[in-house]
Write a protein that holds these residues in place. Structure first.
Motif, short mmCIF file in Angstrom:
data_model
loop_
_atom_site.label_atom_id
_atom_site.label_comp_id
_atom_site.label_asym_id
_atom_site.label_seq_id
_atom_site.Cartn_x
_atom_site.Cartn_y
_atom_site.Cartn_z
N SER A 319 37.08 54.74 46.75
CA SER A 319 35.68 54.56 46.34
C SER A 319 34.82 55.80 46.53
N GLN A 320 35.36 56.97 46.21
CA GLN A 320 34.47 58.14 46.21
C GLN A 320 33.61 58.13 44.96
N LEU A 321 34.14 57.51 43.91
CA LEU A 321 33.34 57.39 42.70
C LEU A 321 32.39 56.21 42.90
N LYS A 322 31.09 56.47 42.74
CA LYS A 322 30.09 55.42 42.93
C LYS A 322 29.44 55.10 41.58
N LEU A 323 29.62 53.88 41.13
CA LEU A 323 29.02 53.45 39.88
C LEU A 323 27.53 53.23 40.11
N ASP A 324 26.68 53.81 39.26
CA ASP A 324 25.23 53.64 39.43
C ASP A 324 24.64 52.65 38.42
N HIS A 325 25.14 52.71 37.19
CA HIS A 325 24.45 51.99 36.12
C HIS A 325 25.37 51.95 34.91
N TYR A 326 25.39 50.84 34.18
CA TYR A 326 26.10 50.82 32.90
C TYR A 326 25.36 49.90 31.95
N GLU A 327 25.42 50.21 30.67
CA GLU A 327 24.71 49.38 29.69
C GLU A 327 25.39 49.46 28.33
N THR A 328 25.11 48.44 27.53
CA THR A 328 25.58 48.45 26.15
C THR A 328 24.43 48.91 25.27
N ARG A 329 24.71 49.86 24.37
CA ARG A 329 23.70 50.33 23.40
C ARG A 329 24.36 50.28 22.03
N GLY A 330 23.95 49.31 21.19
CA GLY A 330 24.59 49.18 19.88
C GLY A 330 26.07 48.90 20.06
N ASP A 331 26.93 49.77 19.46
CA ASP A 331 28.37 49.53 19.58
C ASP A 331 28.99 50.38 20.70
N SER A 332 28.15 51.00 21.54
CA SER A 332 28.65 51.92 22.57
C SER A 332 28.37 51.39 23.97
N VAL A 333 29.08 51.96 24.93
CA VAL A 333 28.83 51.66 26.35
C VAL A 333 28.48 52.97 27.05
#
Length: 896
Positions: A319-333
């Motif tokens: 877990s050195q990689l820390k996820l901050d935020h994710y979202e769907t925009r149209g057909d993309s992530v």
């Protein structure tokens, strides 16, 4: 019952052997209760001689010694056990009279012991089939050819109610038939299981799993995302990914990322993903055809420093990689993350990445594009993204790396400086396939009323039975919102304006067993296994499209016990979460054990810190009207009761996790909830102080196995907490349909109605994974009964809802009292110790007739006091509840 044998000293022995610490269960032989009824005479003869052909409970560290009995001794021993235990033939159930053809018998037997039916294979070995992830205390014996050892009469008695035979047994009672099989005749179904497992040619179900969800992505819809545990196929290195992110794109390409290190572990085309259950475990897998293989668990990310030295990122700690935020925009992530490195690598501590994943088409090839922008690299350093996949032979797949200067085919590493953007295209020649939608079978719940809460009418919401509600609240617009064990967050709305919600809207999906929800303005805070998320509906369509990670960093693996519950808001605006323990997972990587079994506090500074520790499985967490925090905990190893605990900062509650030092200062349990009266009290909530009820301000707990609700009250004596628990709903009902399916969560609506979320879980109870929500509306009077029990200087005070008959209430024989404690000695279940009936020397009824003061000189700290109201006459028969259990931690010193 027999004597406890090794159970009483197992804990002491285990403390002297380092690898057994906290695992005394492996030293405790099976219970001998009813063994004379259970085993065939020749088998019994061999068993008491220690002359078995093999060790059946081969997970135990103790073995039966061999005895040289004289023939007469052996005959006497067997005769004694048989005469002591065996149920007379006329009282025993035998096989029903009917026959199935052999092949049909075997197939039906496989269906019945498998996932979605009785689910025996969650805990039992069947020949070569061995279930995974089963705790020692719940391992079952090998069912193959069990009739060579067991008497069928015992089998029927046992399967109907194991607890009656062995108190504390972790096996469910089979009282409900599996739907649509053998005329829904439970006795016939159990008979088929018996006959099938005793057939030499019987095989366990080759696939012990059942599919819970099957996902496709609509060509004109947004991408779909799953964040739960994923299994990886053999071609990509096998194993499980706990912190997964699977993305299904509208062009039918899907990818699987491991968020511990940002590595690509799967790329498929076609259907997106399916969720399976196997025994007690839940997991997902990609459902399409593999496009690439060899996506092994090695970091895809590399860094090249100014001096030319290179280093793989993300290989040092989890877990050195820390996820901050994710979202769907149209057909993309769109994904934002940053990296956290040890102190000796602080030169790259500001490293942040934003990436966008979108579907693409290039001529006859389709696929997906990954655009990566990195900031915060040290001066002169560059970043590499590579893959060790074998691209050959699968739909002509390739990975093309593009930059402004050159185009390079199949170059697996591309170095960017701090300003550059890396664009990687993953392309394949795939056949076009029409998407054939999988129709969802919608089954609505029964319409029978729930009749077990006096003074209230209960109705099931007309929502599909696929929901498995784990937490309930209302959004800022007063709409019901809830989480489901299968990964959804739903809004339920009332379309026909009859006051009952009847339609589901999906707010979020694909989460990892979410177990808590909190409204925060227009947003929702949801706790799922790896994180606390803020769900934001950015475009106003009612669905979450942005997710911010507010808290994470605790040890997390694919183990199904790694629940996160909460979030609960404290009185100072802070947020509390609770984590399931890892005490039973000796082989767990210690780097993934941070904070397990703890209550965590998230301060206003967004800093997360441990608040309290040594909880087993704190599934219920809630704050009362004064902002005091309570959690439930579950009976089992070291917890001799189900528990309701007031949580105080720094408190230790008695079940050390892998990283906890076992220290003697434990906080006494606030309320010890008798077991097995309750088997598993899970979600808790408090009735608001403003509620029109004599129980306003009291706590309510959801008893899952017994299908009823309990109520509890607390008393503070010199700052120490103690209290009592009572039945809130009745546990006698006309039909199973007149009570809850299996209460797991609850809440009170803005209008004062009580909502209870129930589930039926295949891993614990067998059958299918289903659920329901019941609305309880006040329609009558709450009966008179025990409102609250409190300790006094001289004894106890029992307060009633309304005045009671003075003649009855002042007689000592109107009150039966039993007191006992339990001392954990190593086994999963613990027997009572020192049970006695304290003497009541005097009873006084208050002037207003609503509280009786019982003078009881003999009281013992740490004991549970069970009260039962007795007596003749109609006025007593109408009382409810008539039972209370009080945990005495401190005797009040004043005279009030």
């Amino acid at each position: 019952g027999m004597e406890l044998g090794l159970a009483s000293s197992a804990a002491k022995i285990a403390q002297t052997v380092p690898e057994l610490a906290g695992h005394p269960q492996v030293l405790i032989p099976p219970s001998l209760n009813a063994v004379g009824d259970k085993l065939l005479d020749p088998v019994l003869k061999k068993a008491v001689s220690g002359d078995q052909d093999r060790a059946r409970a081969d997970w135990l560290k103790v073995q039966m010694p061999r005895f040289k009995h004289a023939d007469t001794e052996l005959a006497d021993l067997v005769a004694s056990l048989v005469s002591y235990d065996r149920i007379p033939d006329e009282a025993a159930q035998s096989h029903p009279e009917w026959n199935l053809p052999d092949d049909e018998l075997l197939l039906t037997g496989r269906t019945l012991i498998g996932a979605g039916a009785f689910t025996c294979i969650a805990c039992h070995q069947v020949g070569d089939y061995v279930p995974r992830n089963v705790a020692i205390g719940t391992k079952g014996s090998d069912l193959k050819n069990i009739g060579k050892r067991l008497r069928p009469e015992f089998y029927y008695r046992w399967t109907r109610d194991p607890l009656r035979v062995v108190p504390g047994m972790e096996m469910p009672a089979y009282k409900k038939p599996v739907p649509h099989v053998l005329d829904e005749d439970l006795h016939k179904q159990l008979a088929v299981v018996w006959r099938a497992v005793n057939d030499e040619s019987f095989q366990a179900p080759t696939n012990p799993t059942q599919v819970e969800q099957f996902w496709q992505v609509s060509p004109d819809g947004p991408p779909r995302i799953v964040r739960d545990v994923f299994t990886v196929d053999k071609a990509n290195g096998n194993g499980f990914i706990a912190r997964a992110m699977a993305i299904g794109l509208p062009n039918k390409h899907a990818l699987l990322l491991d968020l511990d290190d940002g590595t690509l572990r799967g790329w498929t085309y076609g259907d997106f993903a399916r969720q399976r259950t196997e025994g007690k475990s839940w997991y997902w897998e990609l459902a399409g055809s593999p496009v690439a293989e060899g996506l092994a668990p090695h970091s895809d990310w590399q860094i090249r420093f100014a001096d030319g030295s290179m280093d793989l990122l993300f290989m040092k700690t989890p877990s050195q990689l820390k996820l901050d935020h994710y979202e769907t925009r149209g057909d993309s992530v769109h994904i934002d993350w940053h990296a956290e490195f040890p102190a000796d690598q602080t030169k790259i501590s500001q490293f942040r990445v934003t990436e966008t994943i979108s579907p693409i088409q290039r001529g006859s090839q389709t696929g997906w594009k990954r655009e990566v922008r990195a900031t915060g690299l040290p001066p002169g350093a560059s970043l590499g993204l590579g893959h060790n996949a074998s691209w050959e032979g699968h739909f002509d797949a390739s990975m093309n790396v593009k930059d402004s200067a050159t185009e390079r085919e199949d170059s697996l590493v591309w170095w960017s400086n701090d300003e550059g953007q890396l664009s990687v295209e993953y392309l394949a020649k795939v056949p076009g396939q029409p998407t054939i939608p999988v129709p969802e079978k919608v089954v609505l719940p029964f319409e029978e009323p729930i009749t077990t809460l006096p003074g209230y009418t209960g109705q099931r919401l007309r929502l599909p039975e696929t929901i498995m509600p784990t937490s309930i609240t209302w959004d800022q617009n007063g709409k019901l919102v809830f989480t489901s064990l299968k990964g959804h967050v739903y809004r339920a709305i009332d379309t026909d304006k009859d006051g009952l919600e009847d339609e589901l809207q999906t707010i979020e999906e694909g989460l990892a067993a979410p177990f808590g929800i909190l409204t925060d303005g227009a947003d929702l805070l949801v706790a799922h296994k790896p994180e606390l998320l803020r769900l934001i509906d950015g475009n106003g369509d009612g669905r979450a499209d942005e997710r911010h990670v507010i808290a994470d960093g605790w040890g997390y693996t694919d183990n199904y016990h790694d629940w996160t519950t909460g979030p609960v808001r404290g009185k100072n605006g802070e947020i509390f979460l609770a984590l399931g323990s890892d005490y039973a997972q000796q082989k767990r990587d210690r780097q993934r054990a941070q904070w397990r079994g703890k209550v965590l506090r998230l301060g206003s500074n967004e800093q997360l810190s441990p608040f309290a520790s040594e909880l087993r499985y704190p599934i219920g967490i809630a704050a009362d009207g004064q902002g005091r925090l309570f959690v439930t905990d579950q009976q089992g190893v070291q917890n001799t009761f189900n528990e309701i605990n007031l949580v105080t900062e720094g408190g230790r509650y008695g079940v050390p996790g892998l990283l906890d030092e076992d220290v003697p200062e434990k906080i006494p349990t606030t309320i010890q909830v008798p077991h097995p009266w309750t088997r598993s009290v899970n979600g808790i909530f408090f009735l608001p102080d403003s509620l029109d009820s004599p129980f306003a301000g009291h706590g309510i707990g959801c008893e899952y196995n017994g299908r009823f609700l309990v109520r509890f009250t607390t008393q503070f004596v010199d700052g120490a907490a103690q209290g009592a628990v009572y039945p809130f709903t009745r546990s006698d009902w006309e039909s199973d349909l007149n009570t809850f399916l299996g209460p797991m969560s609850g809440a009170v609506s803005p209008t004062g109605d009580i909502y209870i979320g129930s589930i039926h879980d295949s891993g614990w109870l067998g059958g299918r994974n289903t659920g329901e929500i019941v609305r309880l509306k006040k329609t009558g009077n709450i009966p008179n009964g025990i409102r609250e029990v409190r300790a006094t200087h001289e004894g106890f005070a029992i307060e009633f809802v309304r005045p009671v008959n003075r003649d009855w209430a002042t007689r000592t024989e109107s009150y039966a009292i039993s007191a006992y404690t339990r001392v954990w000695q190593g086994s999963y279940a613990t027997d009572d110790s020192e049970r006695h009936a304290p003497k009541i020397v005097d009873v006084k009824l208050a002037e207003d007739g609503t509280s009786a003061l019982l003078t009881i000189p003999d009281r013992r700290i740490g004991f549970v006091y069970e009260f039962q109201l007795n007596g003749e006459g109609d006025s007593v028969k109408t009382l409810f509840p008539t039972f209370a259990a009080f945990t005495l931690n401190r005797i009040p010193t004043d005279l009030h």
